[in-house]
Design an enzyme around this catalytic site. Structure first.
Site, PDB file in Angstrom:
ATOM      1  N   ARG A 252       0.878  -1.339   0.099  1.00  0.00           N
ATOM      2  CA  ARG A 252      -0.185   0.003   0.125  1.00  0.00           C
ATOM      3  C   ARG A 252       1.333   1.425   0.181  1.00  0.00           C
ATOM      4  O   ARG A 252       0.342   2.083  -0.656  1.00  0.00           O
ATOM      5  CB  ARG A 252      -0.579   0.036   1.111  1.00  0.00           C
ATOM      6  CG  ARG A 252      -2.093  -0.774   1.251  1.00  0.00           C
ATOM      7  CD  ARG A 252      -3.307  -1.058   2.499  1.00  0.00           C
ATOM      8  NE  ARG A 252      -3.328  -0.358   2.820  1.00  0.00           N
ATOM      9  CZ  ARG A 252      -3.243   0.273   4.560  1.00  0.00           C
ATOM     10  NH1 ARG A 252      -3.581  -0.674   5.097  1.00  0.00           N
ATOM     11  NH2 ARG A 252      -4.103   1.213   5.016  1.00  0.00           N
TER      12      ARG A 252
ATOM     13  N   LYS B 128      -5.351  -6.074  13.674  1.00  0.00           N
ATOM     14  CA  LYS B 128      -3.941  -6.212  14.719  1.00  0.00           C
ATOM     15  C   LYS B 128      -4.833  -6.473  16.478  1.00  0.00           C
ATOM     16  O   LYS B 128      -3.900  -6.898  17.393  1.00  0.00           O
ATOM     17  CB  LYS B 128      -3.180  -5.275  14.910  1.00  0.00           C
ATOM     18  CG  LYS B 128      -2.135  -5.694  13.488  1.00  0.00           C
ATOM     19  CD  LYS B 128      -1.613  -4.776  12.987  1.00  0.00           C
ATOM     20  CE  LYS B 128      -1.750  -3.126  12.215  1.00  0.00           C
ATOM     21  NZ  LYS B 128      -0.948  -2.628  12.439  1.00  0.00           N
TER      22      LYS B 128
HETATM   23  N1  URA Z   1      -1.918   2.308  11.331  1.00  0.00           N
HETATM   24  C1  URA Z   1      -1.741   1.137  10.364  1.00  0.00           C
HETATM   25  O1  URA Z   1      -1.573   0.065  11.477  1.00  0.00           O
HETATM   26  N2  URA Z   1      -2.195   0.359   9.275  1.00  0.00           N
HETATM   27  C2  URA Z   1      -2.228   1.696   8.723  1.00  0.00           C
HETATM   28  O2  URA Z   1      -3.380   0.943   7.535  1.00  0.00           O
HETATM   29  C3  URA Z   1      -2.629   2.690   8.743  1.00  0.00           C
HETATM   30  C4  URA Z   1      -2.411   3.187  10.691  1.00  0.00           C
END
Ligand code: URA
Length: 433
Positions: free
Chosen positions: A168, A187
């Site tokens: 990304r 997460k």
């Molecule tokens: N923090 C993350 O962990 N992922 C993202 O895509 C953007 C900020």
């Protein structure tokens, strides 16, 4: 099934099936789908979004790409409080011990800082000898002993996120609400805390610069949490100026400790009280924010929260005496006062620029391999709405003889002053629950 058909479907705004989402991502993880196809898929998601059901499958696939952590045998109500990141955000350092003093626990992954934002790991590592938990077993042990479990290295948790995020980053698809939401929530959901509190920062120092975008992200993450049957609340909080007064690792430890002694800056103290109250509401201990705030104030006033912080520092290999003797922390002795050239009020602060100034002194990383200097940073003396007279110090920089004109230029462009009185900005902008 062919990857090109899945890309085409998303390009044409059709809804993907669970099998299609899993097919492209699981095979990407195995190295069987080339990056150019996944890049194209991400761009289609960027433009056309995803439904909650699609997002749930995407998030599930990400979680299943690695280990998950649960906490059998822990009878504490565990909270995962996550901030989307900002300048001067030392919330976990003060809040985790408050949760502990209120009979709850913290279980979460913590990150390192990058760019203008700092990371909780770096802040705690200002304390000599401090080590984060590196395994699930260490995490469970320290949660049981001290009520606070923060895990640093987490390469085995959601490895697909790391791979997708890197892609990304080079394909201009980071700033997509569904992709950010699935990245953050995968997460959070991989670690089985009893409740999730998301602090979505909004403003010049945050990832989300405006309230509408931030509300969209918070609502998407909230729905995703609910789709996984999790107890969750999202707060939108101000990052249009640094949080509290201290920016920089050791300096932020001092400010968090002072907050637990009842001497914290107003905005930071209030944020910590509200987040603590939210945790009590999620646990079912109190019904209103006001009652929760009272309980948080109690554990600050009676010193129990500070004791919990000392116990966590000791349990992590650090010296808890740093809480009573700040000379045990490394703090740069060279200082520079950034002074007001005329009298007035602070109208606006570009928090990102303040974070950059601290980073240029060495408090943060410009690239992920940079080594940081825990001793440097800055203390704000004037925030939005504050009045100052010509010659007053607006902020003090703590440096290692590496002050340069560029840093002053950044500060000059970070502040907007006014001759007229300016209102202070609210710390809490909205709560989605
Ligand atoms: N923090 C993350 O962990 N992922 C993202 O895509 C953007 C900020």
């Amino acid at each position: 099934m062919r990857v090109v058909d899945i890309i085409q479907k998303k390009r044409d705004k059709e809804i993907l099936t669970n099998e299609e989402i899993r097919f492209i991502l699981e095979n990407y993880q195995k190295g069987e789908v080339p990056e150019y196809q996944v890049a194209s898929f991400l761009m289609a998601v960027y433009f056309n979004g995803m439904t909650t059901a699609e997002l749930k499958t995407l998030t599930e696939t990400m979680i299943e790409s690695g280990d998950t952590i649960d906490f059998p045998g822990i009878d504490k109500f565990l909270i995962d409080k996550h901030s989307t990141g900002g300048v001067g955000d030392k919330t976990t350092i003060a809040l985790a011990p408050i949760f502990g003093a209120l009979g709850m626990g913290t279980a979460k992954l913590s990150g390192k800082g990058l760019g203008h934002t700092g990371g909780t790991i770096d802040k705690f590592e200002s304390i000599k000898g401090f080590k984060f938990s590196n395994s699930k077993e260490e995490l469970i042990k320290i949660v049981n002993e001290t009520g606070t479990g923060l895990m640093g290295q987490a390469d085995t948790i959601v490895p697909l996120d790391k791979k997708l995020y890197a892609l990304r980053d080079v394909t201009a698809t980071v700033s997509s609400i569904p992709l950010i939401a699935s990245s953050i929530m995968s997460k959070k959901l991989a670690v089985h805390a009893d409740a999730i509190i998301l602090d979505v920062k909004v403003g010049s120092g945050a990832f989300m610069k405006n309230l509408d975008e931030a509300r969209d992200l918070a609502t998407t993450m909230f729905k995703l949490g609910k789709a996984f049957d999790r107890n969750i609340v999202c707060m939108l909080t101000n990052m249009d100026e640094p949080l509290g007064n201290a920016v920089g690792n050791s300096l932020e430890i001092v400010e968090a400790v002072e907050t637990l002694k009842g001497n914290g800056p107003e905005d930071f103290t209030y944020l910590v009280e509200v987040l603590g109250a939210q945790a009590l509401i999620l646990k079912g201990d109190v019904k209103t924010l006001e009652d929760g705030i009272e309980r948080v104030k109690e554990v600050i006033e009676n010193g129990e929260a500070l004791l919990m912080l000392k116990s966590f520092i000791k349990g992590s290999g650090g010296n808890p005496e740093i809480c009573d003797d700040y000379s045990l922390l490394k703090i740069a002795t060279e200082t520079f006062e950034y002074k007001a050239k005329e009298s007035g009020f602070v109208k606006h602060i570009d928090a990102e620029k303040i974070g950059k100034a601290a980073m240029m002194l060495g408090a943060g990383r410009a690239t992920k391999d940079d080594i940081i200097d825990h001793s440097v940073g800055l203390i704000m003396h004037k925030k939005v709405g504050d009045e100052f007279k010509v010659g007053d110090s607006i902020l003090t920089l703590y440096h290692q003889n590496n002050m340069r004109d560029e840093i002053i230029e950044i500060l000059d462009s970070a502040f907007v002053f006014s001759r007229k009185k300016v209102e202070k900005i609210s710390t809490i902008l909205d709560i989605i629950s």
